[in-house]
Design a protein around this motif. Structure first.
Motif, PDB file in Angstrom:
ATOM      1  N   ASP A   1       0.745  -1.355  -0.051  1.00  8.09           N
ATOM      2  CA  ASP A   1       0.014   0.052  -0.006  1.00  8.09           C
ATOM      3  C   ASP A   1       0.943   1.275  -0.051  1.00  8.09           C
ATOM      4  N   LEU A   2       2.053   1.276   0.809  1.00 10.05           N
ATOM      5  CA  LEU A   2       2.839   2.160   0.952  1.00 10.05           C
ATOM      6  C   LEU A   2       3.402   2.695  -0.519  1.00 10.05           C
ATOM      7  N   LEU A   3       3.843   1.650  -1.314  1.00  4.17           N
ATOM      8  CA  LEU A   3       4.457   1.879  -2.622  1.00  4.17           C
ATOM      9  C   LEU A   3       3.379   2.368  -3.567  1.00  4.17           C
TER      10      LEU A   3
ATOM     11  N   VAL B   1      12.295  13.528  -4.529  1.00  2.29           N
ATOM     12  CA  VAL B   1      11.111  14.210  -3.493  1.00  2.29           C
ATOM     13  C   VAL B   1      10.600  13.118  -2.535  1.00  2.29           C
ATOM     14  N   MET B   2      10.572  11.974  -2.838  1.00  2.00           N
ATOM     15  CA  MET B   2      10.126  10.999  -1.803  1.00  2.00           C
ATOM     16  C   MET B   2      10.852  11.288  -0.464  1.00  2.00           C
ATOM     17  N   PRO B   3      12.038  11.594  -0.073  1.00  5.58           N
ATOM     18  CA  PRO B   3      12.562  11.765   1.325  1.00  5.58           C
ATOM     19  C   PRO B   3      11.714  13.089   1.655  1.00  5.58           C
ATOM     20  N   ALA B   4      10.894  13.961   1.199  1.00  8.24           N
ATOM     21  CA  ALA B   4      10.348  14.834   1.881  1.00  8.24           C
ATOM     22  C   ALA B   4       8.895  14.168   2.475  1.00  8.24           C
ATOM     23  N   LEU B   5       8.565  13.281   1.936  1.00  7.49           N
ATOM     24  CA  LEU B   5       7.427  12.482   2.437  1.00  7.49           C
ATOM     25  C   LEU B   5       7.709  11.303   3.230  1.00  7.49           C
ATOM     26  N   VAL B   6       8.789  10.541   3.064  1.00  9.06           N
ATOM     27  CA  VAL B   6       9.219   9.525   4.013  1.00  9.06           C
ATOM     28  C   VAL B   6      10.603  10.151   4.195  1.00  9.06           C
ATOM     29  N   PRO B   7      10.761  10.522   5.324  1.00 10.86           N
ATOM     30  CA  PRO B   7      12.105  11.118   5.812  1.00 10.86           C
ATOM     31  C   PRO B   7      13.404  10.228   5.950  1.00 10.86           C
ATOM     32  N   PRO B   8      14.553  10.663   5.595  1.00  9.17           N
ATOM     33  CA  PRO B   8      15.604   9.654   5.728  1.00  9.17           C
ATOM     34  C   PRO B   8      16.062   9.192   7.079  1.00  9.17           C
ATOM     35  N   TYR B   9      15.383   9.434   8.220  1.00 14.22           N
ATOM     36  CA  TYR B   9      15.666   9.151   9.448  1.00 14.22           C
ATOM     37  C   TYR B   9      14.550   8.983  10.308  1.00 14.22           C
TER      38      TYR B   9
ATOM     39  N   LEU C   1       1.170   9.609  -5.707  1.00 10.94           N
ATOM     40  CA  LEU C   1       1.646  10.728  -5.361  1.00 10.94           C
ATOM     41  C   LEU C   1       2.676  11.107  -6.259  1.00 10.94           C
ATOM     42  N   LEU C   2       3.605  10.329  -6.498  1.00 10.46           N
ATOM     43  CA  LEU C   2       4.798  10.699  -7.351  1.00 10.46           C
ATOM     44  C   LEU C   2       5.020   9.723  -8.719  1.00 10.46           C
ATOM     45  N   PRO C   3       4.359  10.123  -9.619  1.00  9.92           N
ATOM     46  CA  PRO C   3       4.335   9.050 -10.689  1.00  9.92           C
ATOM     47  C   PRO C   3       5.586   9.033 -11.373  1.00  9.92           C
ATOM     48  N   LYS C   4       5.800   7.854 -11.913  1.00  4.97           N
ATOM     49  CA  LYS C   4       6.962   7.505 -12.624  1.00  4.97           C
ATOM     50  C   LYS C   4       6.780   7.912 -14.106  1.00  4.97           C
ATOM     51  N   ASP C   5       7.136   9.061 -14.426  1.00  4.90           N
ATOM     52  CA  ASP C   5       6.981   9.615 -15.878  1.00  4.90           C
ATOM     53  C   ASP C   5       8.191  10.714 -16.065  1.00  4.90           C
TER      54      ASP C   5
ATOM     55  N   ARG D   1      11.240  11.895  -8.962  1.00  2.00           N
ATOM     56  CA  ARG D   1      10.317  11.528  -7.926  1.00  2.00           C
ATOM     57  C   ARG D   1      11.061  11.070  -6.719  1.00  2.00           C
ATOM     58  N   SER D   2      12.190  10.355  -7.138  1.00  2.00           N
ATOM     59  CA  SER D   2      12.842   9.526  -6.021  1.00  2.00           C
ATOM     60  C   SER D   2      13.570  10.705  -5.122  1.00  2.00           C
TER      61      SER D   2
END
Length: 133
Positions: free
Chosen positions: A56-58, A85-93, A64-68, A82-83
């Motif tokens: 579900d997360l993926l 941008v993702m750490p703004a939604l799923v932080p790196p810590y 939210l972040l289409p692969k285009d 998009r990769s």
């Protein structure tokens, strides 16, 4: 530091066991476990795993972040921006309380590396224990 083989596909990779092993090696008591992935395109999530929540997360990240080709940051594989941008939604810590040498996670919580970047197949994860003295 641990190395996590994320492979050449989008993934939510469970590292709960590696975090527990680290705490065991440090002789941790009470304190904080800090988990950090030093990459611009990966994150750390506390999430239930094995029940479909990882899928579900993926799926949510894909919505939210289409692969285009819409992304200004466009080197690498299609949708690579998009990769970044993702750490703004799923932080790196993440920082997790440790009580008696064990992570004080909720019943269904696990620690996972989230990686949408199919161009990197291995991630480093830094683990630090902060003693609560």
């Amino acid at each position: 530091m641990i190395r996590v083989a994320t492979g050449s596909r989008e993934t939510v990779q469970d590292i709960t066991g590696e975090c527990e092993d680290f705490l065991g090696r440090t002789g941790a008591g009470d304190g904080l476990l800090h988990i950090f992935v030093p990459h611009a395109t990966a994150g750390i999530a506390l999430i239930e795993l094995g029940s479909g929540s990882d899928v579900d997360l993926l799926d949510a990240m894909r919505a939210l972040l289409p692969k285009d080709d819409r992304w200004t940051h466009s080197h690498g594989s299609l949708g690579h921006g998009r990769s970044h941008v993702m750490p703004a939604l799923v932080p790196p810590y993440a920082t997790i309380p440790v009580v008696g040498g064990k992570m004080a996670l909720g019943t269904w919580q696990s620690v996972a590396v989230v990686d949408l970047n199919v161009d990197n197949v291995v991630r480093n994860v830094r683990l630090s224990f902060i003693d609560g003295g």
